[in-house]
Design a protein around this motif. Structure first.
Motif, short mmCIF file in Angstrom:
data_model
loop_
_atom_site.label_atom_id
_atom_site.label_comp_id
_atom_site.label_asym_id
_atom_site.label_seq_id
_atom_site.Cartn_x
_atom_site.Cartn_y
_atom_site.Cartn_z
N PHE A 4 -45.39 -40.85 15.43
CA PHE A 4 -45.12 -39.92 16.53
C PHE A 4 -43.99 -40.49 17.37
CE2 PHE A 4 -49.61 -39.73 15.51
CZ PHE A 4 -49.82 -38.38 15.34
N THR A 5 -43.30 -39.64 18.10
CA THR A 5 -42.30 -40.10 19.06
C THR A 5 -42.95 -40.10 20.43
OG1 THR A 5 -40.53 -39.19 17.72
CG2 THR A 5 -40.01 -39.68 20.02
N VAL A 6 -42.85 -41.23 21.12
CA VAL A 6 -43.43 -41.36 22.46
C VAL A 6 -42.35 -41.76 23.45
CG1 VAL A 6 -45.76 -41.91 21.65
CG2 VAL A 6 -44.13 -43.76 22.05
N LYS A 7 -42.61 -41.45 24.72
CA LYS A 7 -41.67 -41.81 25.78
C LYS A 7 -42.46 -42.19 27.01
CE LYS A 7 -37.44 -40.34 28.05
NZ LYS A 7 -37.27 -41.62 28.60
N PHE A 8 -41.99 -43.24 27.66
CA PHE A 8 -42.62 -43.72 28.88
C PHE A 8 -41.64 -43.54 30.03
CE2 PHE A 8 -43.91 -46.52 25.30
CZ PHE A 8 -45.16 -45.98 25.11
N LEU A 50 -37.39 -48.81 27.75
CA LEU A 50 -38.32 -47.78 28.18
C LEU A 50 -37.63 -46.47 28.57
CD1 LEU A 50 -40.84 -49.92 30.24
CD2 LEU A 50 -41.03 -49.13 27.88
N ARG A 51 -36.32 -46.46 28.65
CA ARG A 51 -35.60 -45.23 28.99
C ARG A 51 -35.43 -44.30 27.81
NH1 ARG A 51 -31.11 -48.57 31.21
NH2 ARG A 51 -32.38 -49.98 32.42
N GLU A 52 -35.67 -44.83 26.61
CA GLU A 52 -35.47 -44.06 25.38
C GLU A 52 -36.81 -43.75 24.72
OE1 GLU A 52 -32.46 -43.04 24.33
OE2 GLU A 52 -31.51 -44.03 26.03
N ALA A 53 -36.84 -42.66 23.99
CA ALA A 53 -38.02 -42.35 23.18
C ALA A 53 -38.07 -43.33 22.01
CB ALA A 53 -37.94 -40.92 22.67
N VAL A 54 -39.26 -43.73 21.62
CA VAL A 54 -39.45 -44.66 20.51
C VAL A 54 -40.49 -44.08 19.56
CG1 VAL A 54 -38.81 -46.71 21.84
CG2 VAL A 54 -41.20 -46.00 21.77
N ASP A 55 -40.48 -44.57 18.34
CA ASP A 55 -41.47 -44.11 17.37
C ASP A 55 -42.73 -44.96 17.48
OD1 ASP A 55 -39.89 -42.08 16.28
OD2 ASP A 55 -38.97 -43.44 14.83
N LEU A 56 -43.86 -44.31 17.41
CA LEU A 56 -45.16 -44.97 17.39
C LEU A 56 -45.75 -44.77 16.01
CD1 LEU A 56 -47.65 -46.32 18.74
CD2 LEU A 56 -48.40 -44.00 19.35
N ARG A 57 -45.95 -45.86 15.29
CA ARG A 57 -46.55 -45.80 13.95
C ARG A 57 -48.01 -46.25 14.07
NH1 ARG A 57 -43.32 -49.04 9.90
NH2 ARG A 57 -44.11 -50.73 11.17
N ILE A 58 -48.91 -45.43 13.58
CA ILE A 58 -50.35 -45.72 13.66
C ILE A 58 -50.91 -45.87 12.26
CG2 ILE A 58 -52.59 -44.90 14.48
CD1 ILE A 58 -51.00 -43.07 16.44
N ILE A 76 -46.77 -38.48 24.17
CA ILE A 76 -46.00 -37.93 23.06
C ILE A 76 -44.81 -37.15 23.64
CG2 ILE A 76 -46.02 -36.32 21.12
CD1 ILE A 76 -48.89 -37.16 20.58
N ALA A 77 -43.62 -37.47 23.11
CA ALA A 77 -42.38 -36.83 23.59
C ALA A 77 -42.36 -35.37 23.17
CB ALA A 77 -41.17 -37.57 23.05
N ALA A 78 -41.87 -34.54 24.06
CA ALA A 78 -41.82 -33.10 23.79
C ALA A 78 -40.68 -32.74 22.87
CB ALA A 78 -41.66 -32.33 25.08
#
Length: 78
Positions: A4-8, A50-58, A76-78
């Motif tokens: 998933f792509t996540v962003k903080f 943290l300014r960029e979206a990153v991939d989360l691998r589960i 999860i990034a929109a």
């Protein structure tokens, strides 16, 4: 394995993400370019941009995906 792509938006948001996933038995990686860090490590997450979206691998274990999805939904990034 799911990705998933996540962003903080803030450091606090990243810290709350780590708190939300820390008790799962599954394995979580954050991936940004060639960098991969353990998403359950606050120190590791704080080394990411943290300014960029990153991939989360589960890599799911113990049939936790439904509970994981509920926990990570706000990130999860929109």
């Amino acid at each position: 394995m799911k990705t998933f792509t996540v962003k903080f938006d803030t450091v606090d948001n990243a810290a709350s993400f780590v708190k939300a996933i820390e008790d799962f038995h599954s394995h979580f990686d954050l991936i940004y370019g060639k960098y991969v860090v353990d998403a359950q490590s606050l120190l590791g997450v704080m080394t990411m941009n943290l300014r960029e979206a990153v991939d989360l691998r589960i890599m799911e274990r113990d049939g936790e995906m439904e509970r994981i999805m509920a926990a990570i939904a706000p990130y999860i990034a929109a």
